[in-house]
Design a protein around this motif. Structure first.
Motif, short mmCIF file in Angstrom:
data_model
loop_
_atom_site.label_atom_id
_atom_site.label_comp_id
_atom_site.label_asym_id
_atom_site.label_seq_id
_atom_site.Cartn_x
_atom_site.Cartn_y
_atom_site.Cartn_z
N MET A 1 0.60 -1.24 0.10
CA MET A 1 0.56 -0.34 0.23
C MET A 1 0.86 1.35 0.40
O MET A 1 0.45 1.91 -0.10
N LEU A 2 2.31 1.04 0.16
CA LEU A 2 3.12 2.23 0.63
C LEU A 2 4.33 1.38 -0.61
O LEU A 2 5.24 1.46 0.38
N PRO A 3 4.76 1.95 -1.26
CA PRO A 3 5.61 2.04 -2.63
C PRO A 3 6.42 3.23 -2.19
O PRO A 3 7.91 3.31 -2.49
N GLY A 4 5.86 4.72 -2.10
CA GLY A 4 7.25 4.84 -1.55
C GLY A 4 7.52 5.79 -3.55
O GLY A 4 6.92 5.50 -3.59
N MET A 5 8.74 6.74 -2.82
CA MET A 5 9.67 7.34 -4.13
C MET A 5 10.65 5.89 -4.59
O MET A 5 10.33 6.15 -6.22
N ASN A 6 10.48 5.07 -3.94
CA ASN A 6 11.38 3.78 -4.61
C ASN A 6 11.27 2.13 -3.01
O ASN A 6 10.76 2.20 -4.08
N ASN B 1 -7.78 7.15 2.68
CA ASN B 1 -8.29 5.67 2.12
C ASN B 1 -6.89 4.92 2.00
O ASN B 1 -7.50 4.16 2.92
N VAL B 2 -5.50 5.35 1.96
CA VAL B 2 -4.88 4.87 2.65
C VAL B 2 -4.62 4.51 3.91
O VAL B 2 -4.10 3.08 4.74
#
Length: 317
Positions: free
Chosen positions: A263-268, A294-295
């Motif tokens: 759910m949290l891919p982030g920048m990388n 939503n997250v």
């Protein structure tokens, strides 16, 4: 008669020729110091938002009252304060290298000019509006009618695409009053909140286009100043990314990390740090502010605790 003189050490002897050379070098250095010339709206919401984002990208501009031009203290840049409608011609002529300007103005007066960055603020619409008691429901219902506007090129373009003929009355300012004084059956003007339409007894029936502030450049910009605009654009992108993102920190059970990471891919990829509490980790990441709630709901459903959300000032990729 005894003549007395003074000995001047070699290091202190400066001839007039040397002084002249130093002055020339100094003048030459000033001349080769290029400054990027950028235009912003002289006053109003777009002016305020433009100066705010320049400050956020680290550019300090001192502008005294009623100045038409001001220099930045910490960046090779000059700001020109101009009427919004005049800016496209200044860009076209190369008087300024770039401008922060409403997209609606470029569509009307500068469709030949390049937009290099959409800035996401000073959003508005260019809309068709009619009196509240009018039966007109869209632009087609104004065929053969009178339309008052400050955007004749924009309206004519949409009329031509729709195969509609109407009579345009070109007005500069206070377009909303035209139907009330019998000058027009409808208007085409910019709409922000809609309060001006409401106050003048008008209703919006069709949106021709949506607009926001953009960064546009002159076709005559020099290669040296193009490098400066590239630096400016890099800073703008960093601030704009930060505005659209949130930094999130949370604690989660290790057996739920894979679900949370998806759910949290982030920048990388997210940063994961072990906690003193066995079987738990701290996870740091970045989320899109538009997906925020939503997250959060999904994170809570997967056992996340102690969720902290922080604004991001800049995000450099």
């Amino acid at each position: 008669m005894i003549q007395m003189g003074f000995f001047i050490p070699a290091k202190a002897r400066i001839s007039s020729k040397t002084l002249d050379t130093k002055q020339k070098i100094s003048a030459f250095s000033e001349n080769i110091m290029n400054k990027l010339k950028i235009a912003v709206q002289k006053s109003g919401r777009l002016h305020d938002d433009s100066m705010k984002i320049l400050k956020e990208i680290g550019i300090s501009v001192d502008n005294g009252k009623d100045q038409l031009k001001a220099s930045a203290r910490n960046f090779p840049l000059e700001v020109f304060y101009l009427r919004n409608g005049d800016i496209p011609q200044y860009l076209r002529d190369g008087v300024v290298d770039a401008a922060i300007i409403g997209e609606n103005v470029l569509i009307e007066k500068g469709s030949d000019l390049a937009i290099i960055e959409r800035l996401g603020f000073s959003k508005c619409k260019v809309s068709i509006a009619v009196p509240k008691l009018s039966n007109a429901k869209n632009l087609k219902d104004l065929a053969g009618k009178r339309i008052a506007t400050s955007y004749p090129n924009t309206v004519n373009s949409f009329l031509a695409k729709a195969g509609i003929k109407a009579n345009l009355h070109i007005i500069n300012g206070s377009v909303e009053i035209a139907p009330n004084i019998g000058l027009a059956d409808g208007i085409c003007d910019i709409v922000s909140s809609g309060s001006t339409l409401f106050k003048n007894g008008l209703k919006e029936v069709e949106v021709l286009l949506k607009s926001e502030a953009v960064l546009a450049t002159s076709p005559k910009i020099s290669s040296e100043n193009q490098k400066l605009i590239n630096t400016l654009q890099f800073r703008l992108k960093s601030v704009l990314r930060g505005r659209e993102s949130k930094y999130i920190l949370l604690n989660a059970p290790n057996d739920k990390l894979d679900d949370i990471i998806s759910m949290l891919p982030g920048m990388n990829s997210p940063t994961i740090l072990p906690l003193a509490k066995e079987g738990w980790s701290s996870l740091h990441s970045v989320i899109d502010k538009n997906d925020f709630w939503n997250v959060i709901d999904g994170l809570k459903a997967n056992g996340a605790e102690g969720i902290l959300v922080c604004p991001i000032e800049n995000m450099v990729l």
